[in-house]
Design a protein around this motif. Structure first.
Motif, short mmCIF file in Angstrom:
data_model
loop_
_atom_site.label_atom_id
_atom_site.label_comp_id
_atom_site.label_asym_id
_atom_site.label_seq_id
_atom_site.Cartn_x
_atom_site.Cartn_y
_atom_site.Cartn_z
N UNK A 423 -45.50 -57.03 41.88
CA UNK A 423 -46.47 -55.95 41.74
C UNK A 423 -46.09 -55.05 40.55
N UNK A 424 -44.82 -54.73 40.48
CA UNK A 424 -44.35 -53.86 39.40
C UNK A 424 -44.57 -54.51 38.04
N UNK A 425 -44.23 -55.78 37.98
CA UNK A 425 -44.38 -56.52 36.72
C UNK A 425 -45.86 -56.54 36.34
N UNK A 426 -46.70 -56.88 37.31
CA UNK A 426 -48.15 -56.94 37.11
C UNK A 426 -48.67 -55.61 36.57
N UNK A 429 -47.42 -54.60 32.93
CA UNK A 429 -48.04 -55.33 31.83
C UNK A 429 -49.56 -55.40 31.95
N UNK A 430 -50.09 -54.72 32.94
CA UNK A 430 -51.54 -54.61 33.06
C UNK A 430 -52.25 -55.94 33.25
N UNK A 431 -51.74 -56.76 34.13
CA UNK A 431 -52.36 -58.08 34.37
C UNK A 431 -53.47 -57.91 35.43
N UNK A 432 -54.66 -58.42 35.14
CA UNK A 432 -55.77 -58.23 36.09
C UNK A 432 -55.67 -59.15 37.31
N UNK A 433 -54.68 -58.92 38.12
CA UNK A 433 -54.48 -59.67 39.36
C UNK A 433 -54.42 -58.64 40.48
N UNK A 434 -55.23 -58.86 41.53
CA UNK A 434 -55.24 -57.89 42.64
C UNK A 434 -53.99 -58.00 43.49
#
Ligand SMILES: Cc1ncc(C[n+]2csc(CCOP(=O)(O)OP(=O)(O)O)c2C)c(N)n1
Ligand SMILES: [Mg+2]
Length: 895
Positions: A423-426, A429-434
């Motif tokens: 979650x933190x990584x997502x 880096x602003x990855x569009x994954x819910x």
């Protein structure tokens, strides 16, 4: 601007006077320019030296960026979109490893290496690495092997790899295919070009590749271009001796087409590379000392204002004091810790950062994570002329992995992230994954029409296509070259020559040929005279990018040491590893350049497969073509040289390399047949194989090739009957296998057996146990899988099916070699070989010592006849006496 405060502190100089000196220098710089200012310094230094004042040598510059902020120029890309692309690649690379390890936790993979290298790669992909096109040969890029997930993840965004392929990372054996762990052209021949994962190979390969490119240009085999060779290495990797072993060659040859980028994340697998020192400074000193252009990229843009304020040089000095272990600690610590540790040593430093919050201090970026700094360094490297460039870029191992990995000693091995860490990584880096998808960790590729994909595609289009891409580009050769080899089939008419001399004769012929003459690349590591090749110095010249700037001492002789800019021989000096990488460059030029260069690398056989086998393995992976020639071969054939030199190993060491055909020929015509057929297979039929051929320095009359179509075939397949016994009557029969120089001992034994013991023996030349073995296991496997069909018969069994009598083999290599094929023979095989350490002595003494001479072959034959009940023990015992064999002699394997 002049810094008065530091002037005031110089002891023993009148500050006023010093000030004037500095102002004069500033004036020269301002009015006359950098060149004049540099010249002035040089002159002053020279003057000081003549007066006996040697300025202290320093190989290091301060621990700051080589390119100051005001000289870094503009960044031509769209930084925001490049950051988004990079973030997506980071995510997919991470997802690839995490997903693979969920399916099978033993599958491995690396997250943290690419995490540190992402910006270094991406700036290259978006702005520098040029693809290979019809018009332009393209750049050559060696990617750090453990960073492969990042290269795959990019290819996924580029639409070159599917999600399914990513899914099968490290599961190549899945029915729908997968991706190889590391760069392996053998496994992904349309994708990877250069295997880099065995640490230390790629820096050496890159140096010799860059030099080979120049060689092709200087010989007018390819047009001159400004193509670059990039090599991305780990900082830990530079501890491998091969990494730095040839860097002086690169500067000596002015290889400004070569750029090393060292990913200095300060860590290797177990821990810090130099906890108590500074790897960047150490490498700077080494490369500067070797004459390279060194560019340090240590600090990101957010450090620039700090350095601006550092008029006293306190910060630079403080950073210079700290060791890498401390820098690594900063990565895992809080901002307050950074403040205390870096700036707390001096109130003036603390003041410098008093307005910077802890969080901002903690996240001050390293140079290697700042695209603007990296771009400036690459630009400077590409524009630099006269010497190779190394970029030492500081990065963080596991960058972005947060507390779970960033900068930790365990980060190299990390393969899993829990949901919180994902979650933190997502989010970072602003990855569009819910959130609810995180557990699944899906790959993400924006739609084709998205700005990211369009940008990325446009950049690659402008740069000439995708990198890496591998393609065999050369056109097949057409001629069959019969005429070149014909003279070697008829024997030497009594003249005593060695197989080495015979080979050199063939090489000379090939060099004269209109089709292949130019393509032949003779490579030799300071051993040309050993092999009697000095006549080639004059015939085709020794390549030197500078021509010949001196008159050679032997200029008045016919065969003088001729160096020339268009010289053809690569005389590499004493480096088998360097020579091998030249072989690799030449042996893969059919793909890299679309040119069928044919390397002949001849070397002291013991220093080949034994010493540089990992490079030979990499050559096989790269689908290299060409000929390796093990000179002065044979444990008992090389007289005098002793334990370290006498090679009875190489033909065993050649066994594991799948594409390497290994031959131990005895006669000139055998070599001619093997080389001619090799050229056909590799350069006409396009087979991705290469050859190892041993050649000896024992001189004897070369016989003509026996008649019959089966001879040529047998030479290539590994054995043929060289001389049948003329005695058809005898009840005592034997089949004797000889190889290389030991074939002649077998022929002598054939005579002794006939004359003294009435044994009729046929003698076979076994040119390749490896070929026989491969054929045997291949056939056996087919039979295993086709039990209901008529079993196929291995070639070696076919040869021996009607051959009567006992079986004896003698080789100058380990006994294991003939024993490899014994299971496919109709009866027991007695194997004689040279297991044990060599000795310095003559051939006769050595062959007695290792028990491979004609007497021992005779004895082994008689003993086998005893086993078959054809003769009695007393007869064999008597033979031992008659042959003068010491039955109590020491076992050569044990002494
Ligand atoms: C010849 C060789 N020895 C050991 C290894 C195993 N190995 C793989 S990566 C690695 C550490 C790499 O450290 P570094 O070069 O600093 O690269 P980083 O991952 O830190 O970027 C090691 C020891 C290898 N691949 N090759
Ligand atoms: Mg490292």
């Amino acid at each position: 601007m002049t810094d008065n405060s530091s002037v005031a502190r110089v002891p023993g100089i009148d500050p006023q006077e010093l000030q004037e000196w500095i102002e004069s220098f500033d004036a020269v710089l301002k009015e006359e320019g950098t060149e004049a200012a540099t010249l002035l310094l040089d002159r002053l230094r020279a003057r000081a030296q003549t007066l006996g004042i040697g300025p202290a040598f320093t190989a290091n510059t301060p621990y700051v960026n080589t390119i100051p902020a005001d000289k870094q120029g503009v960044f031509p890309g769209d930084q925001e979109i490049e950051r988004r692309i990079k973030s997506l690649i980071r995510w997919n690379a991470l997802a690839m490893v995490v997903r693979a390890n969920r399916v099978d936790h033993s599958i491995g993979g690396h997250i943290s290496t690419y995490a540190s290298a992402a910006t270094l790669f991406e700036v290259g992909f978006n702005h520098f690495f040029r693809g290979r096109t019809e018009e332009f040969e393209g750049d050559t890029v060696y990617f750090q092997g453990h960073a492969s997930p990042g290269v795959y993840a990019r290819a996924f965004l580029e639409g070159r790899l599917s999600a399914k392929q990513l899914e099968n990372f490290r599961r190549e054996l899945r029915p729908d295919g997968g991706l190889s762990s590391y760069p392996h052209p053998w496994l992904m021949p349309d994708f990877w070009e250069y295997p880099t994962v065995s640490m230390g190979l790629s820096p050496l390969m890159a140096i010799y590749q860059a030099r080979f490119n120049r060689y092709l240009e200087d010989r007018s085999i390819k047009p001159k271009t400004n193509a670059k060779v990039w090599a991305f290495l780990g900082d830990g990797e530079t501890d491998e001796p091969e990494s730095l072993g040839a860097i002086t060659l690169a500067s000596r040859e002015n290889l400004d087409n070569l750029i090393f980028v060292v990913n200095c994340n300060l860590q290797r697998l177990d821990g810090p590379v130099r906890g108590n020192g500074k790897i960047v400074q150490e490498l700077e000193a080494v490369f500067r000392g070797a004459g390279w252009n060194v560019i340090k990229v240590l600090w990101g843009s957010d450090w620039d204002p700090l350095f601006d304020r550092d008029v006293d040089g306190l910060l630079v000095r403080r950073l210079g004091e700290m060791v890498d272990g401390e820098f690594q600690k900063l990565v895992v610590e809080t901002g307050a810790y950074v403040r205390q540790q870096v700036f707390g040593t001096d109130p003036r430093l603390l003041k410098m950062v008093e307005n910077i919050p802890d969080e901002a201090l903690r996240t001050l970026r390293q140079g290697g994570h700042d695209p603007r700094k990296v771009y400036a360094a690459y630009r400077a490297a590409v524009d630099h002329t006269g010497s190779p460039t190394v970029i030492l870029a500081r990065t963080i191992k596991g960058y972005g992995l947060g507390e779970s990995g960033e900068g930790r000693n365990i980060t190299h091995q990390q393969k899993k992230l829990n949901e919180e860490e994902l979650r933190e990584f997502r989010s970072r880096f602003g990855i569009p994954i819910n959130d609810d998808q995180l557990a699944d960790t899906p790959f993400y590729r924006p739609p084709e029409e998205s700005r990211e994909i369009q940008y990325l595609r446009a950049r690659r289009r402008d740069l000439g296509g995708y990198v890496p891409t591998r393609k065999a580009r050369s056109k097949p050769l057409v001629a069959d070259h019969d005429a070149l080899f014909r003279e070697f089939l008829t024997g030497s008419e009594g003249r005593e020559v060695s197989t080495t001399m015979a080979f050199v004769g063939m090489l000379r012929q090939m060099l004269r040929d209109p089709e292949i003459g130019k393509l032949v690349v003779p490579i030799v590591p300071d051993e040309a005279r050993t092999f009697g090749m000095e006549s080639l110095f004059r015939q085709v010249g020794i390549y030197s990018s500078r021509g010949q700037l001196y008159e050679p001492v032997d200029v008045h002789t016919l065969l003088y040491y001729k160096e020339a800019k268009d010289g053809q021989i690569l005389e590499e000096g004493i480096t088998e590893a360097g020579s091998m990488t030249s072989f690799i460059a030449a042996g893969s030029a059919y793909a890299t350049h679309g040119i069928n260069t044919i390397p002949f690398f001849i070397y002291y056989s013991m220093f080949g497969l034994q010493r540089i086998s990992d490079f030979i393995w990499a050559a096989a992976d790269m689908r290299c073509r060409g000929f390796l020639l093990g000179g002065t071969a044979g444990r008992t054939t090389l007289a005098g040289e002793g334990l370290q030199h006498q090679d009875g190993n190489s033909h065993v060491l050649a066994l594991p390399i799948p594409t390497l055909w290994a031959y131990d020929p005895a006669f000139a015509y055998e070599i001619a047949v093997i080389i001619q057929d090799g050229i056909r297979r590799m350069y006409k039929d396009g087979e991705n194989i290469f050859y190892y051929i041993t050649v000896m320095n024992e001189a004897y009359a070369m016989p003509p090739m026996p008649p019959g179509p089966e001879i040529r075939d047998g030479i290539l397949k590994g054995m043929y009957k060289y001389r049948a016994s003329e005695n058809k009557e005898s009840k005592l029969r034997a089949q004797i296998f000889g190889s290389g120089a030991i074939l002649r001992e077998a022929l002598k034994a054939q005579e002794i057996l006939q004359e003294k013991y009435g044994v009729a023996a046929d003698v076979w030349s076994v040119t390749s146990y490896k070929a026989l073995y491969i054929d045997g296991i291949h056939t056996e496997r087919w039979n295993l899988l086709h039990p209901a069909e008529k079993p196929r018969v291995p070639y070696v069994s076919q040869c021996l099916s009607d051959a009567p009598g006992v079986l004896v083999a003698a080789t100058d290599y380990l006994k294991a070699l003939p024993n490899l094929v014994s299971k496919w023979l109709p009866r027991r095989l007695a194997a004689l070989g040279t297991d044990g350490f060599g000795r310095s002595d003559g051939r006769e003494a050595l062959r007695n010592f290792f028990e491979v001479d004609s007497r021992f072959i005779t004895l082994a034959t008689l003993y086998e006849l005893l086993q078959d009940g054809k003769i009695d023990a007393a007869a064999v015992k008597k033979a031992i006496q008659d042959l003068g064999i010491d039955a109590e002699k020491a076992n050569p394997l044990l002494v």
